[in-house]
Design a protein around this motif. Structure first.
Motif, PDB file in Angstrom:
ATOM      1  N   GLU A 121      -2.955   5.134  12.852  1.00 49.23           N
ATOM      2  CA  GLU A 121      -3.571   4.268  13.860  1.00 49.23           C
ATOM      3  C   GLU A 121      -4.430   3.176  13.239  1.00 49.23           C
ATOM      4  O   GLU A 121      -4.988   2.338  13.959  1.00 49.23           O
ATOM      5  N   ARG A 122      -4.553   3.165  11.934  1.00 43.32           N
ATOM      6  CA  ARG A 122      -5.306   2.101  11.250  1.00 43.32           C
ATOM      7  C   ARG A 122      -4.323   0.968  10.924  1.00 43.32           C
ATOM      8  O   ARG A 122      -3.912   0.778   9.779  1.00 43.32           O
ATOM      9  N   ILE A 123      -3.928   0.242  11.924  1.00 39.88           N
ATOM     10  CA  ILE A 123      -2.865  -0.752  11.771  1.00 39.88           C
ATOM     11  C   ILE A 123      -3.481  -2.128  11.531  1.00 39.88           C
ATOM     12  O   ILE A 123      -4.205  -2.667  12.374  1.00 39.88           O
ATOM     13  N   PHE A 124      -3.173  -2.697  10.382  1.00 45.96           N
ATOM     14  CA  PHE A 124      -3.710  -4.006  10.032  1.00 45.96           C
ATOM     15  C   PHE A 124      -2.532  -4.984   9.868  1.00 45.96           C
ATOM     16  O   PHE A 124      -1.745  -5.136  10.773  1.00 45.96           O
ATOM     17  N   GLY A 125      -2.409  -5.656   8.736  1.00 47.64           N
ATOM     18  CA  GLY A 125      -1.304  -6.601   8.603  1.00 47.64           C
ATOM     19  C   GLY A 125      -1.681  -7.986   9.076  1.00 47.64           C
ATOM     20  O   GLY A 125      -2.787  -8.485   8.826  1.00 47.64           O
ATOM     21  N   GLU A 126      -0.761  -8.636   9.786  1.00 51.50           N
ATOM     22  CA  GLU A 126      -0.928 -10.043  10.145  1.00 51.50           C
ATOM     23  C   GLU A 126      -2.213 -10.262  10.938  1.00 51.50           C
ATOM     24  O   GLU A 126      -2.522  -9.548  11.875  1.00 51.50           O
ATOM     25  N   GLY A 127      -2.960 -11.286  10.524  1.00 47.10           N
ATOM     26  CA  GLY A 127      -4.195 -11.644  11.200  1.00 47.10           C
ATOM     27  C   GLY A 127      -5.405 -10.858  10.753  1.00 47.10           C
ATOM     28  O   GLY A 127      -6.515 -11.094  11.227  1.00 47.10           O
ATOM     29  N   ARG A 128      -5.227  -9.927   9.781  1.00 49.89           N
ATOM     30  CA  ARG A 128      -6.371  -9.117   9.328  1.00 49.89           C
ATOM     31  C   ARG A 128      -6.759  -9.426   7.877  1.00 49.89           C
ATOM     32  O   ARG A 128      -7.804  -8.978   7.419  1.00 49.89           O
ATOM     33  N   TYR A 129      -5.938 -10.125   7.138  1.00 46.89           N
ATOM     34  CA  TYR A 129      -6.283 -10.745   5.855  1.00 46.89           C
ATOM     35  C   TYR A 129      -6.687  -9.748   4.763  1.00 46.89           C
ATOM     36  O   TYR A 129      -7.548 -10.042   3.930  1.00 46.89           O
ATOM     37  N   LEU A 130      -6.062  -8.592   4.766  1.00 48.66           N
ATOM     38  CA  LEU A 130      -6.240  -7.642   3.669  1.00 48.66           C
ATOM     39  C   LEU A 130      -5.018  -7.761   2.752  1.00 48.66           C
ATOM     40  O   LEU A 130      -3.919  -7.374   3.112  1.00 48.66           O
ATOM     41  N   ARG A 131      -5.225  -8.302   1.580  1.00 47.45           N
ATOM     42  CA  ARG A 131      -4.133  -8.668   0.674  1.00 47.45           C
ATOM     43  C   ARG A 131      -3.361  -7.441   0.177  1.00 47.45           C
ATOM     44  O   ARG A 131      -3.946  -6.382  -0.046  1.00 47.45           O
ATOM     45  N   PRO A 132      -2.060  -7.582  -0.056  1.00 49.44           N
ATOM     46  CA  PRO A 132      -1.259  -6.455  -0.551  1.00 49.44           C
ATOM     47  C   PRO A 132      -1.433  -6.238  -2.053  1.00 49.44           C
ATOM     48  O   PRO A 132      -1.680  -7.178  -2.816  1.00 49.44           O
ATOM     49  N   ASN A 133      -1.290  -4.968  -2.472  1.00 50.40           N
ATOM     50  CA  ASN A 133      -1.199  -4.655  -3.892  1.00 50.40           C
ATOM     51  C   ASN A 133       0.097  -5.239  -4.456  1.00 50.40           C
ATOM     52  O   ASN A 133       1.035  -5.527  -3.712  1.00 50.40           O
ATOM     53  N   PHE A 134       0.170  -5.342  -5.787  1.00 55.56           N
ATOM     54  CA  PHE A 134       1.397  -5.860  -6.411  1.00 55.56           C
ATOM     55  C   PHE A 134       2.438  -4.744  -6.547  1.00 55.56           C
ATOM     56  O   PHE A 134       3.462  -4.746  -5.855  1.00 55.56           O
ATOM     57  N   ILE A 135       2.215  -3.780  -7.418  1.00 57.45           N
ATOM     58  CA  ILE A 135       3.145  -2.669  -7.608  1.00 57.45           C
ATOM     59  C   ILE A 135       2.434  -1.382  -7.232  1.00 57.45           C
ATOM     60  O   ILE A 135       1.427  -1.032  -7.846  1.00 57.45           O
ATOM     61  N   GLU A 136       2.955  -0.684  -6.229  1.00 56.08           N
ATOM     62  CA  GLU A 136       2.329   0.563  -5.777  1.00 56.08           C
ATOM     63  C   GLU A 136       3.375   1.666  -5.698  1.00 56.08           C
ATOM     64  O   GLU A 136       4.352   1.560  -4.964  1.00 56.08           O
ATOM     65  N   PHE A 137       3.158   2.726  -6.497  1.00 53.08           N
ATOM     66  CA  PHE A 137       3.968   3.937  -6.405  1.00 53.08           C
ATOM     67  C   PHE A 137       3.114   4.977  -5.676  1.00 53.08           C
ATOM     68  O   PHE A 137       2.119   5.452  -6.218  1.00 53.08           O
ATOM     69  N   PHE A 138       3.512   5.315  -4.452  1.00 53.06           N
ATOM     70  CA  PHE A 138       2.717   6.158  -3.546  1.00 53.06           C
ATOM     71  C   PHE A 138       3.395   7.527  -3.440  1.00 53.06           C
ATOM     72  O   PHE A 138       4.529   7.633  -3.007  1.00 53.06           O
ATOM     73  N   GLU A 139       2.675   8.570  -3.869  1.00 53.23           N
ATOM     74  CA  GLU A 139       3.195   9.945  -3.802  1.00 53.23           C
ATOM     75  C   GLU A 139       4.538  10.057  -4.539  1.00 53.23           C
ATOM     76  O   GLU A 139       5.490  10.663  -4.043  1.00 53.23           O
ATOM     77  N   CYS A 140       4.596   9.480  -5.714  1.00 52.83           N
ATOM     78  CA  CYS A 140       5.805   9.534  -6.529  1.00 52.83           C
ATOM     79  C   CYS A 140       5.607  10.479  -7.712  1.00 52.83           C
ATOM     80  O   CYS A 140       4.494  10.897  -8.022  1.00 52.83           O
ATOM     81  N   ASN A 141       6.713  10.801  -8.372  1.00 56.18           N
ATOM     82  CA  ASN A 141       6.662  11.686  -9.530  1.00 56.18           C
ATOM     83  C   ASN A 141       7.715  11.235 -10.543  1.00 56.18           C
ATOM     84  O   ASN A 141       8.835  10.900 -10.159  1.00 56.18           O
ATOM     85  N   THR A 142       7.325  11.249 -11.804  1.00 55.53           N
ATOM     86  CA  THR A 142       8.200  10.849 -12.910  1.00 55.53           C
ATOM     87  C   THR A 142       8.588   9.372 -12.769  1.00 55.53           C
ATOM     88  O   THR A 142       9.633   9.019 -12.228  1.00 55.53           O
ATOM     89  N   ALA A 143       7.696   8.531 -13.262  1.00 57.50           N
ATOM     90  CA  ALA A 143       7.861   7.086 -13.089  1.00 57.50           C
ATOM     91  C   ALA A 143       7.536   6.366 -14.394  1.00 57.50           C
ATOM     92  O   ALA A 143       6.779   6.862 -15.234  1.00 57.50           O
ATOM     93  N   LEU A 144       8.110   5.178 -14.539  1.00 55.74           N
ATOM     94  CA  LEU A 144       7.938   4.384 -15.745  1.00 55.74           C
ATOM     95  C   LEU A 144       7.843   2.906 -15.384  1.00 55.74           C
ATOM     96  O   LEU A 144       8.626   2.402 -14.584  1.00 55.74           O
ATOM     97  N   ILE A 145       6.880   2.215 -15.997  1.00 57.97           N
ATOM     98  CA  ILE A 145       6.855   0.752 -15.979  1.00 57.97           C
ATOM     99  C   ILE A 145       6.739   0.327 -17.439  1.00 57.97           C
ATOM    100  O   ILE A 145       5.773   0.683 -18.120  1.00 57.97           O
ATOM    101  N   LYS A 146       7.731  -0.432 -17.924  1.00 55.73           N
ATOM    102  CA  LYS A 146       7.776  -0.715 -19.356  1.00 55.73           C
ATOM    103  C   LYS A 146       8.150  -2.165 -19.644  1.00 55.73           C
ATOM    104  O   LYS A 146       9.135  -2.673 -19.098  1.00 55.73           O
ATOM    105  N   ASP A 147       7.334  -2.798 -20.452  1.00 51.14           N
ATOM    106  CA  ASP A 147       7.618  -4.086 -21.113  1.00 51.14           C
ATOM    107  C   ASP A 147       7.504  -5.325 -20.222  1.00 51.14           C
ATOM    108  O   ASP A 147       7.475  -6.443 -20.748  1.00 51.14           O
ATOM    109  N   VAL A 148       7.471  -5.180 -18.927  1.00 45.94           N
ATOM    110  CA  VAL A 148       7.469  -6.370 -18.070  1.00 45.94           C
ATOM    111  C   VAL A 148       6.153  -7.130 -18.179  1.00 45.94           C
ATOM    112  O   VAL A 148       5.117  -6.579 -18.581  1.00 45.94           O
ATOM    113  N   LYS A 149       6.208  -8.406 -17.783  1.00 47.13           N
ATOM    114  CA  LYS A 149       5.015  -9.239 -17.679  1.00 47.13           C
ATOM    115  C   LYS A 149       4.727  -9.451 -16.198  1.00 47.13           C
ATOM    116  O   LYS A 149       5.628  -9.734 -15.411  1.00 47.13           O
TER     117      LYS A 149
END
Length: 479
Positions: free
Chosen positions: A212-240
């Protein structure tokens, strides 16, 4: 025939032997913890599972992507990723060229791989980021999708030497911060408007469900860039990664993740380089951070929302990284209510006149949290502006930040650290009389050109072992 007495006697022998074994293990564990915590770090690293992917390749161009930097390729990315995952996984290839897209959502067993001269340009239209379950400054909500997002996924990766470009600047995402240094002027809407940031915090304190905490358009809370939410076994490698709207690498409630060889260059507001939150077994190595906020900031939720989730961040390891600009090199907090423990930092270089602190813990009596067992060794620091080590239970950046949740900070160690220009203080530590900052050790530390040796308030047991500040040996304070 075996009698009941014999069975009972055997049980007693078994239980006695088991008790001795457990006691031995406990002593061994305690020995690792108190005498050589770095052995524990090695065990954590060995326990992190590696990602593995099929040899199959899914070229986004085969799904309709056009590398002109203008055509929106969101659907092409989506089709390639879904097809790859449906067929057992593999590599989704981003060839050389510029590809404009909205949000990219990863699926199980997918490695998003960028060729060396590939650049993903992320749309500046908020409508290209659908509402998802995410988090903003330590509070969960329904908001704009992160630019790259994965929820409840296993065996996922972003790899390659290409660039992910958020395209944020003072004319778009950053202006939402409400900061005059980022293009904001009176009359322009921002996250600081009464119906935005503070409403979210108030909803969380009242226990309103995340759905019920619905924000988005008109609320101006900026998005994260890369978000892994409740994930397991992950890799981020070499990118800029450049020009992020908000936090940049955000593992949240994620376990067993490796971030290796990543370069972050983004100087916008709240542009933290990497923010592990409610996460465990996170290895960050061989990375370069040049940021507008903290280079690495370990999080554990904000205020009531952090206490609701109640998952501490632990076993966070930082190795062989370079920190340039930023509010802090490796920071814990301020969204820290669920606590942080077992943080290891080694073999890092930190140096910039625009780097405020090397190691920092920040909390207050509204945040609370137990922060313990932080180990740092083999650190080369060129210049820091304020101090080398700052441990603060009175962090205050949003007005009054006091409450009934007195934090705990204990067991922080710096070893083999050299600093050429130490700023105002070598150590700045402030605790409460009822909860002092406790058990701080500096061993084989040499700090040059610092204005004051330390600023201490309610600190218990600060040990200086073979430590020299401005060429003078410093004595321990045990009380």
């Amino acid at each position: 025939m075996t009698t009941n007495k014999t069975i009972t006697f055997k049980k007693i022998l078994f239980l006695a032997a088991l008790g001795l074994l457990m006691a031995s293990c406990a002593r061994h564990s305690s020995s690792i913890s108190s005498e050589n915590p770095w052995k524990r770090m090695d065990l954590v690293i060995k326990s992190i599972p590696q990602t593995h992917f099929s040899d199959k390749v899914y070229n986004i161009n085969d799904f309709g992507a056009i590398a002109d930097g203008k055509t929106l390729n969101t659907l092409a990315f989506q089709k390639a990723i879904q097809e790859c995952s449906k067929n057992g996984g593999g590599k989704v290839l981003v060839p050389n060229g510029k590809y404009l897209t909205g949000a990219i959502h990863l699926e199980n067993n997918v490695n998003l791989h960028l060729e060396d001269h590939a650049e993903i340009l992320f749309s500046l239209n908020p409508k290209d980021y659908p509402i998802v379950h995410t988090s903003w400054e330590g509070t969960e909500l329904m908001n704009f999708s992160p630019l790259v997002y994965a929820k409840n996924k296993t065996n996922i990766a972003i790899t390659g030497k290409g660039t992910l470009n958020g395209q944020a600047d003072n004319t778009n995402w950053w202006i939402w911060s409400g900061g005059k240094d980022y293009g904001w002027k009176k009359g322009i809407p921002s996250q600081n408007d009464p119906t935005n940031r503070e409403v979210l915090v108030d909803m969380a304190e009242k226990g309103i469900p995340v759905s019920e905490r619905i924000f988005g358009e008109g609320r101006y809370l900026r998005p994260n860039f890369i978000e892994f939410f409740e994930c397991n076994t992950a890799l981020i490698k070499d990118v800029k990664i450049i020009n992020s709207p908000f936090w940049i690498l955000h593992p949240i409630k994620t376990n067993n993740m490796i971030i290796d060889g990543v370069t972050v260059n983004s100087h916008g507001p709240n542009n933290d380089g990497c923010d592990p939150e409610y996460s465990q077994n996170i290895l960050i190595k061989n990375c370069t951070f040049n940021t507008g906020d903290d280079c690495i900031a370990i999080k554990a939720g904000r205020d009531g929302d952090g206490r609701r989730v109640a998952i501490p961040s632990k076993n966070i390891i930082v190795q062989n990284c370079k920190m340039i600009d930023g509010h802090g090199g490796v920071v814990i907090g301020s969204e820290i209510s669920a606590g942080v423990n077992n943080v290891f930092v080694e073999n890092c270089v930190m140096d910039s006149p625009h780097l405020d602190r090397a190691i920092r813990i920040k909390t207050n009596s509204k945040r609370g949290g137990v922060i313990e067992n932080v180990y740092v060794r083999n650190l080369e620091v060129g210049t820091v502006k304020e101090c080398v080590l700052k441990l603060n239970m009175f962090y205050n950046v949003y007005g009054s930040q006091t409450g009934n949740f007195i934090p705990v900070i204990r067991n922080v160690s710096l070893e083999n650290v050299t600093v050429k220009n130490g700023g105002k203080y070598s150590v700045w530590a402030e605790g409460y009389a009822a909860s002092p900052v406790e058990n701080i050790t500096l061993k084989n530390v040499k700090i040059q050109k610092v204005d004051s040796v330390y600023l201490l308030k309610n600190v218990k047991n600060i040990n200086f072992i073979n430590t020299y500040i401005n060429e003078k040996k410093v004595e321990s304070i045990n009380n």
